[in-house]
Design a protein around this motif. Sequence first.
Motif, mmCIF file in Angstrom:
data_model
loop_
_atom_site.group_PDB
_atom_site.id
_atom_site.type_symbol
_atom_site.label_atom_id
_atom_site.label_comp_id
_atom_site.label_asym_id
_atom_site.label_seq_id
_atom_site.Cartn_x
_atom_site.Cartn_y
_atom_site.Cartn_z
ATOM 1 N N SER A 298 41.291 47.022 38.943
ATOM 2 C CA SER A 298 40.037 47.709 38.623
ATOM 3 C C SER A 298 38.835 46.932 39.156
ATOM 4 N N ASP A 299 38.891 45.609 39.020
ATOM 5 C CA ASP A 299 37.815 44.752 39.530
ATOM 6 C C ASP A 299 37.703 44.865 41.045
ATOM 7 N N VAL A 300 38.838 44.886 41.729
ATOM 8 C CA VAL A 300 38.845 45.001 43.190
ATOM 9 C C VAL A 300 38.249 46.337 43.624
ATOM 10 N N LEU A 301 38.608 47.407 42.933
ATOM 11 C CA LEU A 301 38.064 48.723 43.274
ATOM 12 C C LEU A 301 36.540 48.745 43.132
ATOM 13 N N LYS A 302 36.039 48.179 42.044
ATOM 14 C CA LYS A 302 34.582 48.149 41.826
ATOM 15 C C LYS A 302 33.879 47.364 42.930
ATOM 16 N N ARG A 303 34.461 46.211 43.294
ATOM 17 C CA ARG A 303 33.852 45.382 44.343
ATOM 18 C C ARG A 303 33.874 46.108 45.694
ATOM 19 N N GLY A 304 34.973 46.810 45.969
ATOM 20 C CA GLY A 304 35.072 47.535 47.224
ATOM 21 C C GLY A 304 34.064 48.663 47.324
ATOM 22 N N ILE A 305 33.907 49.421 46.247
ATOM 23 C CA ILE A 305 32.928 50.520 46.231
ATOM 24 C C ILE A 305 31.512 49.969 46.365
ATOM 25 N N HIS A 306 31.253 48.839 45.699
ATOM 26 C CA HIS A 306 29.923 48.210 45.804
ATOM 27 C C HIS A 306 29.655 47.776 47.243
ATOM 28 N N MET A 307 30.681 47.271 47.904
ATOM 29 C CA MET A 307 30.540 46.836 49.296
ATOM 30 C C MET A 307 30.160 48.022 50.187
ATOM 31 N N ILE A 308 30.755 49.175 49.941
ATOM 32 C CA ILE A 308 30.434 50.375 50.715
ATOM 33 C C ILE A 308 29.012 50.841 50.431
ATOM 34 N N ARG A 309 28.668 50.911 49.158
ATOM 35 C CA ARG A 309 27.371 51.475 48.769
ATOM 36 C C ARG A 309 26.195 50.584 49.162
ATOM 37 N N THR A 310 26.445 49.271 49.287
ATOM 38 C CA THR A 310 25.368 48.364 49.701
ATOM 39 C C THR A 310 25.397 48.108 51.210
ATOM 40 N N ASN A 311 26.283 48.848 51.891
ATOM 41 C CA ASN A 311 26.345 48.795 53.354
ATOM 42 C C ASN A 311 26.667 47.397 53.871
ATOM 43 N N ARG A 312 27.583 46.694 53.170
ATOM 44 C CA ARG A 312 28.001 45.362 53.606
ATOM 45 C C ARG A 312 29.093 45.507 54.657
ATOM 46 N N SER A 313 28.858 45.001 55.835
ATOM 47 C CA SER A 313 29.848 45.126 56.897
ATOM 48 C C SER A 313 30.626 43.836 57.129
ATOM 49 N N GLU A 314 30.110 42.702 56.626
ATOM 50 C CA GLU A 314 30.802 41.434 56.830
ATOM 51 C C GLU A 314 31.991 41.333 55.867
ATOM 52 N N PRO A 315 33.096 40.748 56.332
ATOM 53 C CA PRO A 315 34.241 40.553 55.431
ATOM 54 C C PRO A 315 33.899 39.569 54.317
ATOM 55 N N GLN A 316 34.617 39.666 53.209
ATOM 56 C CA GLN A 316 34.395 38.793 52.067
ATOM 57 C C GLN A 316 35.737 38.349 51.498
ATOM 58 N N ILE A 317 35.715 37.184 50.849
ATOM 59 C CA ILE A 317 36.870 36.707 50.085
ATOM 60 C C ILE A 317 36.473 36.628 48.622
ATOM 61 N N CYS A 318 37.325 37.178 47.775
ATOM 62 C CA CYS A 318 37.079 37.138 46.332
ATOM 63 C C CYS A 318 38.303 36.559 45.641
ATOM 64 N N ARG A 319 38.083 35.645 44.716
ATOM 65 C CA ARG A 319 39.189 35.075 43.932
ATOM 66 C C ARG A 319 39.199 35.708 42.548
ATOM 67 N N ILE A 320 40.368 36.194 42.137
ATOM 68 C CA ILE A 320 40.533 36.758 40.801
ATOM 69 C C ILE A 320 41.503 35.879 40.028
ATOM 70 N N ASP A 321 41.007 35.310 38.949
ATOM 71 C CA ASP A 321 41.771 34.370 38.126
ATOM 72 C C ASP A 321 42.282 35.095 36.887
ATOM 73 N N MET A 322 43.604 35.235 36.801
ATOM 74 C CA MET A 322 44.217 35.934 35.663
ATOM 75 C C MET A 322 44.820 34.950 34.671
ATOM 76 N N THR A 323 44.255 33.733 34.636
ATOM 77 C CA THR A 323 44.693 32.719 33.684
ATOM 78 C C THR A 323 43.571 32.455 32.687
ATOM 79 N N GLY A 324 43.911 31.794 31.595
ATOM 80 C CA GLY A 324 42.891 31.394 30.628
ATOM 81 C C GLY A 324 42.567 32.468 29.606
ATOM 82 N N SER A 325 41.770 32.097 28.624
ATOM 83 C CA SER A 325 41.476 32.977 27.490
ATOM 84 C C SER A 325 40.658 34.191 27.890
ATOM 85 N N ASP A 326 39.706 34.032 28.819
ATOM 86 C CA ASP A 326 38.892 35.168 29.234
ATOM 87 C C ASP A 326 39.749 36.246 29.876
ATOM 88 N N ALA A 327 40.680 35.802 30.714
ATOM 89 C CA ALA A 327 41.566 36.761 31.372
ATOM 90 C C ALA A 327 42.455 37.465 30.358
#
Length: 345
Positions: A298-327
């Motif tokens: 779900s987080d990846v989908l939101k980031r991807g849609i935001h990238m389209i809507r803000t017209n970002r053409s440069e590639p990006q790297i995102c780290r998603i941490d599924m460890t710890g209490s917050d996750a």
Amino acid sequence: MKTLYRLLKDLDKNQFTFLCTVIDGSAFGEKALFSNHTLKWSSRENGFFEKNRTNFEILEKGGLINVDGTSVFCDVAGHEKQLVICGGGHVSIPIIKTGIMMGYEITVLEDRPKFANNARNAGAHKVICESFDKGLDMVQGNNDTFFVIVTRGHRYDQKCLEKISRKQHAYIGMIGSRRRVKQVMENLAKKGTDKNVLDHVHSPIGLDIGAKTPVEIAVAILAEIIQVKNAQNRNSGYSRKLIQAILENGDNDNGRPAKVLTTIVARKGSAPRETGAKILIHSDGTCFGSIGGGCAESDVLKRGIHMIRTNRSEPQICRIDMTGSDAEENGMVCGGVIDILFEVV
């Protein structure tokens, strides 16, 4: 970029084909396509890949590699995984059902109409009800085809193995006792079957987990196939359907890019999907593929849609941490860490 995917679509995927992307450093985002140990295309003339081509022309496996301190993700561009099962008996049915859940295209060869119909009812994508000789003539193997021989008798096993030994394959496994297997191998060796192929047949088939029932035997067989597949590191990053989806209609009416391709380029821990898993995200929020579902997806989908809507053409790297209490509070129970590459296509 569409030129790259059109080229990828037309390449012979029985050759070793890699789509490589720089994921850090000054060359971040540069891409190159290598096939049959030859550079076929690069995104930048005299760029990183042309200067370092010798490091990539010897590639045999995909994954993350380091070249002079630069991280490069090498994605194998193979076929969809195919599972060809010779025989439609009791062991075949759980192999079919589990293989479907694993995402394989399932073909079953069975010369008895009743058992062929059982395979259809189990969900096999294609059932060939012919003699094994004729049926295997209709099957074209490739580097992503896994052959499982589970017929009702060793004379049928021998016919199947003799035919399959001449086809390209990722795996050949044959059921049977050691005595029965030895007899088949000796007969085929006398007939001139390639000894190197015979030596690499997995038989008795499956991992040794003490399997007894048809379902347990199927689990052992598929576990061995998973082991072989992952050792080869040929997870198909670019299926026929994905490339088709990428090449369909280009931009929105406002001129913004219509799609973002996201790829897992690194993982640690118990992340739910392997490196190379992808989602193609459209501007309207629809998507093709999966990186494992849940909050991370779900987080990846939101980031991807935001990238389209803000017209970002440069590639990006995102780290998603599924460890710890917050996750854990957000439902990310797998406990892994994944690095995702976002690219406009």
